[in-house]
Design a protein around this motif. Structure first.
Motif, short mmCIF file in Angstrom:
data_model
loop_
_atom_site.label_atom_id
_atom_site.label_comp_id
_atom_site.label_asym_id
_atom_site.label_seq_id
_atom_site.Cartn_x
_atom_site.Cartn_y
_atom_site.Cartn_z
N LEU A 43 25.49 46.72 2.26
CA LEU A 43 24.49 47.79 2.22
C LEU A 43 24.49 48.67 3.46
CD1 LEU A 43 21.41 45.80 0.85
CD2 LEU A 43 23.07 47.15 -0.44
N GLY A 44 25.05 48.19 4.56
CA GLY A 44 24.91 48.89 5.83
C GLY A 44 23.66 48.42 6.55
N TYR A 45 23.63 48.59 7.87
CA TYR A 45 22.57 47.93 8.64
C TYR A 45 21.18 48.49 8.37
CZ TYR A 45 22.30 51.73 12.15
OH TYR A 45 22.12 52.93 12.80
N ASN A 46 21.04 49.76 8.03
CA ASN A 46 19.71 50.32 7.78
C ASN A 46 19.05 49.70 6.55
OD1 ASN A 46 18.88 52.32 9.77
ND2 ASN A 46 20.72 53.43 9.15
N LYS A 47 19.73 49.73 5.43
CA LYS A 47 19.17 49.17 4.20
C LYS A 47 19.03 47.65 4.30
CE LYS A 47 20.64 52.78 0.97
NZ LYS A 47 21.44 53.10 -0.23
N ASN A 48 19.96 47.03 5.02
CA ASN A 48 19.89 45.58 5.17
C ASN A 48 18.67 45.17 5.99
OD1 ASN A 48 20.95 43.03 4.60
ND2 ASN A 48 22.06 42.94 6.53
#
Length: 331
Positions: free
Chosen positions: A75-80
């Motif tokens: 998901l990438g760090y922001n969504k995660n």
């Protein structure tokens, strides 16, 4: 009624992705806290280096309640992080990266601020900047900000941040990238005048080649010199930065409008104040539009536009002459 420190429950929200070289040290520092967390929420973003297997072993061995999830897709760090933060249940939620280490008294010190200052919704502390092998370079994060001349109230590092869960839920109700999750939380706290900067270092901040922010001067693993500071100031504004800040402002206005009732009932911010804040943000966005137009121009036209804006007071809500020079730095 404000809870006493010993009654505040604590969640740690940790996200991981191929962090095998660092995870053991970080997990050990979480377990060594003088004030133990009530839970650790971990979202792994599809690691392929053995990180997830290490985390499963940690779940089995830890004396702390651990909630471990694994994303099927990266998901990438922001969504995660948004996912991890959204399911944390503690009164206070601490944000945690995989590659740093916490000082043993971190939770205890931060909780004392939340206890003493019931209207504080977000606390961020200082950091010891370290190289990739955790050797301190002899510089702290707040010292670095002072050295390069950035505004102190803009200090925003996710892994040094803790937030009240109730306020966190309000912030996440309107969150979506491209604004980074930590920038968004800090923006909401600034809008509600509920951010507290704790000038005590409570973690070792590992700077390594794979870190998402390691290439920026503010997060460099090398000690900052006077020349570095000068070049940073003279680097010039970029379209990406100006557009990002404008977008964050636009979302702030939307957040204030959609949460008027909660902001009034829970945080004593009435409609008049919300309107005033929103008006100020809208006026700032007009200046951002002008600055974007300036940076898109070149040569003498760019200088004339910037000087005109400066003469009309357009830079007073920014850093004055410093912002003017940044806008005309790259001709």
């Amino acid at each position: 009624m404000v809870k006493k420190m010993q009654n505040l429950t604590v969640s740690i929200a940790l996200t991981t992705y191929n962090g095998m070289p660092y995870l053991k040290d970080q997990l050990a520092s979480l377990e060594s806290q003088t004030k133990k967390p009530d839970e650790i929420v971990i979202y792994d973003d599809g690691s392929t280096d053995g990180s997830y297997e290490l985390l499963r072993d940690f779940v089995d061995q830890s004396s702390i309640r651990v909630v471990l999830h694994r994303n099927l897709d990266n998901l990438g760090y922001n969504k995660n992080f948004a996912k991890a933060l959204s399911i944390a249940t503690g009164d206070i939620v601490f944000i945690c990266d995989q590659d740093d280490t916490w000082h043993a008294n971190k939770i205890e010190k931060v909780l004392s601020i939340f206890t003493k200052q019931p209207r504080t919704n977000l606390v961020i502390h200082d950091l010891d900047i370290c190289d990739g092998t955790m050797n301190p370079i002899g510089e702290k994060k707040l010292e670095r900000i002072n050295l390069i001349g950035d505004p102190m109230d803009c200090y925003c590092t996710g892994m040094a941040t803790a937030v009240r869960r109730e306020f966190l839920s309000l912030c996440l109700s309107n969150y979506s990238p491209p604004v980074t999750y930590d920038n968004w939380l800090h923006k909401c706290a600034q809008l509600t005048s509920s951010k507290y900067i704790l000038g005590v270092s409570l973690a070792d901040y590992r700077r390594h080649a794979n870190a998402a922010t390691s290439k920026t001067l503010i997060n460099s693993a090398k000690k900052v010199t006077w020349l570095d500071s000068f070049l940073h100031a003279a680097r010039g504004s970029t379209l990406d930065y100006l557009k990002y800040e404008r977008e964050k402002n636009t979302r702030s206005i939307e957040w204030l409008a959609s949460n008027k009732k909660a902001l009034h009932q829970k945080y004593h911010i009435d409609s008049d104040r919300i309107e005033k804040i929103s008006k100020n943000i809208s006026e700032t966005n007009i200046i951002y539009d002008a600055r974007i137009n300036i940076v898109k121009s070149s040569g003498l036209k760019r200088v004339i536009k910037a000087l005109t804006l400066y003469k009309n007071g357009g830079y007073t809500s920014f850093s004055g002459t410093k912002s003017l020079l940044k806008d005309i730095a790259r001709l």
